[in-house]
Design a protein around this motif. Structure first.
Motif, short mmCIF file in Angstrom:
data_model
loop_
_atom_site.label_atom_id
_atom_site.label_comp_id
_atom_site.label_asym_id
_atom_site.label_seq_id
_atom_site.Cartn_x
_atom_site.Cartn_y
_atom_site.Cartn_z
N THR A 179 0.86 -1.18 0.00
CA THR A 179 0.00 0.00 0.00
C THR A 179 0.90 1.23 0.00
OG1 THR A 179 -0.12 0.06 2.41
CG2 THR A 179 -1.82 -1.21 1.27
N ASP A 180 0.34 2.36 -0.35
CA ASP A 180 1.14 3.59 -0.48
C ASP A 180 1.87 3.93 0.81
OD1 ASP A 180 0.42 3.90 -3.11
OD2 ASP A 180 -1.21 5.31 -2.69
N GLU A 181 1.15 3.84 1.94
CA GLU A 181 1.79 4.25 3.20
C GLU A 181 2.91 3.29 3.60
OE1 GLU A 181 -1.56 1.55 4.08
OE2 GLU A 181 -1.48 3.48 3.03
N ILE A 182 2.77 2.02 3.26
CA ILE A 182 3.82 1.05 3.59
C ILE A 182 5.07 1.31 2.76
CG2 ILE A 182 4.43 -1.40 3.36
CD1 ILE A 182 1.63 -2.07 4.39
N VAL A 183 4.89 1.57 1.48
CA VAL A 183 6.05 1.86 0.62
C VAL A 183 6.72 3.15 1.06
CG1 VAL A 183 6.81 2.34 -1.73
CG2 VAL A 183 5.04 0.62 -1.32
N GLN A 184 5.94 4.17 1.35
CA GLN A 184 6.51 5.46 1.74
C GLN A 184 7.24 5.39 3.08
OE1 GLN A 184 3.28 8.28 1.62
NE2 GLN A 184 2.89 7.92 -0.55
N ALA A 185 6.80 4.48 3.96
CA ALA A 185 7.42 4.38 5.28
C ALA A 185 8.71 3.58 5.26
CB ALA A 185 6.44 3.75 6.28
N ALA A 186 8.94 2.81 4.21
CA ALA A 186 10.12 1.95 4.15
C ALA A 186 11.38 2.76 3.86
CB ALA A 186 9.94 0.88 3.08
N ASP A 187 12.47 2.44 4.57
CA ASP A 187 13.76 3.07 4.30
C ASP A 187 14.48 2.37 3.16
OD1 ASP A 187 13.75 5.01 6.55
OD2 ASP A 187 13.68 3.18 7.75
N VAL A 188 14.28 1.05 3.08
CA VAL A 188 14.88 0.25 2.01
C VAL A 188 13.80 -0.63 1.41
CG1 VAL A 188 16.66 -1.44 1.41
CG2 VAL A 188 17.07 0.17 3.29
N VAL A 189 13.70 -0.64 0.08
CA VAL A 189 12.74 -1.49 -0.61
C VAL A 189 13.50 -2.51 -1.44
CG1 VAL A 189 10.81 -1.58 -2.24
CG2 VAL A 189 11.06 0.40 -0.71
N ILE A 190 13.26 -3.79 -1.13
CA ILE A 190 13.90 -4.88 -1.86
C ILE A 190 12.88 -5.48 -2.81
CG2 ILE A 190 15.12 -7.07 -1.69
CD1 ILE A 190 16.61 -4.78 -0.34
N THR A 191 13.13 -5.42 -4.11
CA THR A 191 12.21 -5.98 -5.09
C THR A 191 12.77 -7.29 -5.64
OG1 THR A 191 13.20 -4.70 -6.90
CG2 THR A 191 11.37 -3.70 -5.72
N MET A 192 11.86 -8.20 -5.95
CA MET A 192 12.26 -9.54 -6.41
C MET A 192 11.37 -9.97 -7.57
SD MET A 192 12.54 -11.38 -2.68
CE MET A 192 13.13 -10.45 -1.26
N GLY A 193 11.66 -9.47 -8.74
CA GLY A 193 10.98 -9.97 -9.92
C GLY A 193 9.64 -9.37 -10.24
N CYS A 194 9.23 -8.28 -9.57
CA CYS A 194 7.93 -7.70 -9.91
C CYS A 194 8.03 -6.65 -11.01
CB CYS A 194 7.22 -7.14 -8.68
SG CYS A 194 8.23 -6.16 -7.57
N GLY A 195 9.23 -6.36 -11.46
CA GLY A 195 9.44 -5.50 -12.62
C GLY A 195 8.81 -4.14 -12.51
N ASP A 196 8.18 -3.71 -13.62
CA ASP A 196 7.60 -2.38 -13.67
C ASP A 196 6.41 -2.22 -12.72
OD1 ASP A 196 9.43 -1.68 -15.59
OD2 ASP A 196 8.08 -2.06 -17.28
N ALA A 197 5.86 -3.34 -12.23
CA ALA A 197 4.73 -3.26 -11.31
C ALA A 197 5.15 -2.84 -9.91
CB ALA A 197 4.01 -4.61 -11.25
N CYS A 198 6.45 -2.93 -9.61
CA CYS A 198 6.92 -2.53 -8.29
C CYS A 198 6.81 -1.02 -8.14
CB CYS A 198 8.38 -2.96 -8.09
SG CYS A 198 8.61 -4.72 -7.77
#
Length: 223
Positions: free
Chosen positions: A151-170
């Motif tokens: 969700t928007d607030e979860i992404v905005q609150a993260a200091d580091v975002v680790i993505t694993m294969g979600c590509g442009d949808a991340c």
């Protein structure tokens, strides 16, 4: 006065469980958010899981857990939280395998030094059983976790975002620190094929802990 959550498909027991969940959240966040915000997050979280749940008995509990996570994230985003621990968000497509193993490993190794969340761009219905079994082999139980969206607030609150294969949808938030972990998807794989993925995630989580200044509290024995 609070409003009763209205869904025609709720049983009496589920209505009572949602009411209890709302009371729990109000008790925790009453000094931070108004009742309408708390209940809006709870009800939208319930709706998120109700649309794809195969077993409905645990929906109120899942909704409460997810709403609590979202409210804590919102408090951080709005500067209403005093918790200054680094927050890491693990994202993959279905939030059923890779990101759940990463979350389990990070939480186990970091303890209270940092906060970790996970999510998916297209959340599945259940956790990958091979991922659950692979983690159980090293003493980490992720069987009670559940696929959930970001969700928007979860992404905005993260200091580091680790993505694993979600590509442009991340999701991409300017100013945030991102890492892409290129890993095989364990979806459809058996336990033997999942172990190497788990072990590579463990290696990367250990490196991530070092990067954020946290110490691994346990030793991981892989196969």
């Amino acid at each position: 006065m609070t409003k009763t959550y209205q869904r025609p498909d709720l049983t009496i027991d589920q209505r009572l469980a949602v009411k209890t969940a709302a009371a729990n959240l109000r008790a925790e966040f009453a000094q931070t958010f108004g009742v309408e915000t708390i209940e809006r997050f709870l009800h939208s979280s319930y709706d998120e899981f109700a649309g794809r749940a195969t077993v409905t008995n645990y929906l109120p509990l899942l909704a409460e857990r997810f709403a609590r996570q979202r409210l804590r994230a919102l408090a951080k985003v709005q500067g209403l939280s005093t918790d200054e621990r680094p927050t890491v968000l693990f994202l993959c497509t279905h939030n059923a395998g890779r990101s759940q193993m990463a979350l389990g490993l990070f939480t186990y190794l970091a303890g209270e030094q940092a906060i970790a969340w996970s999510g998916g761009t297209e959340p599945g219905n259940t956790i990958n059983p091979a991922a659950v079994a692979a983690m159980a082999e090293i003493g980490i139980d992720i069987s009670t976790e559940f696929p959930k969206p970001w969700t928007d607030e979860i992404v905005q609150a993260a200091d580091v975002v680790i993505t694993m294969g979600c590509g442009d949808a991340c999701p991409i938030v300017p100013g945030h620190r991102y890492q892409e972990w290129v890993l095989d998807d364990p979806n459809g794989l058996d336990l033997a094929a999942t172990r190497p993925i788990r072990d590579e995630i463990a290696r990367r989580v250990l490196a991530l802990l070092d990067e954020i200044g946290a110490t691994a509290l346990h030793t991981i024995t892989t196969h």
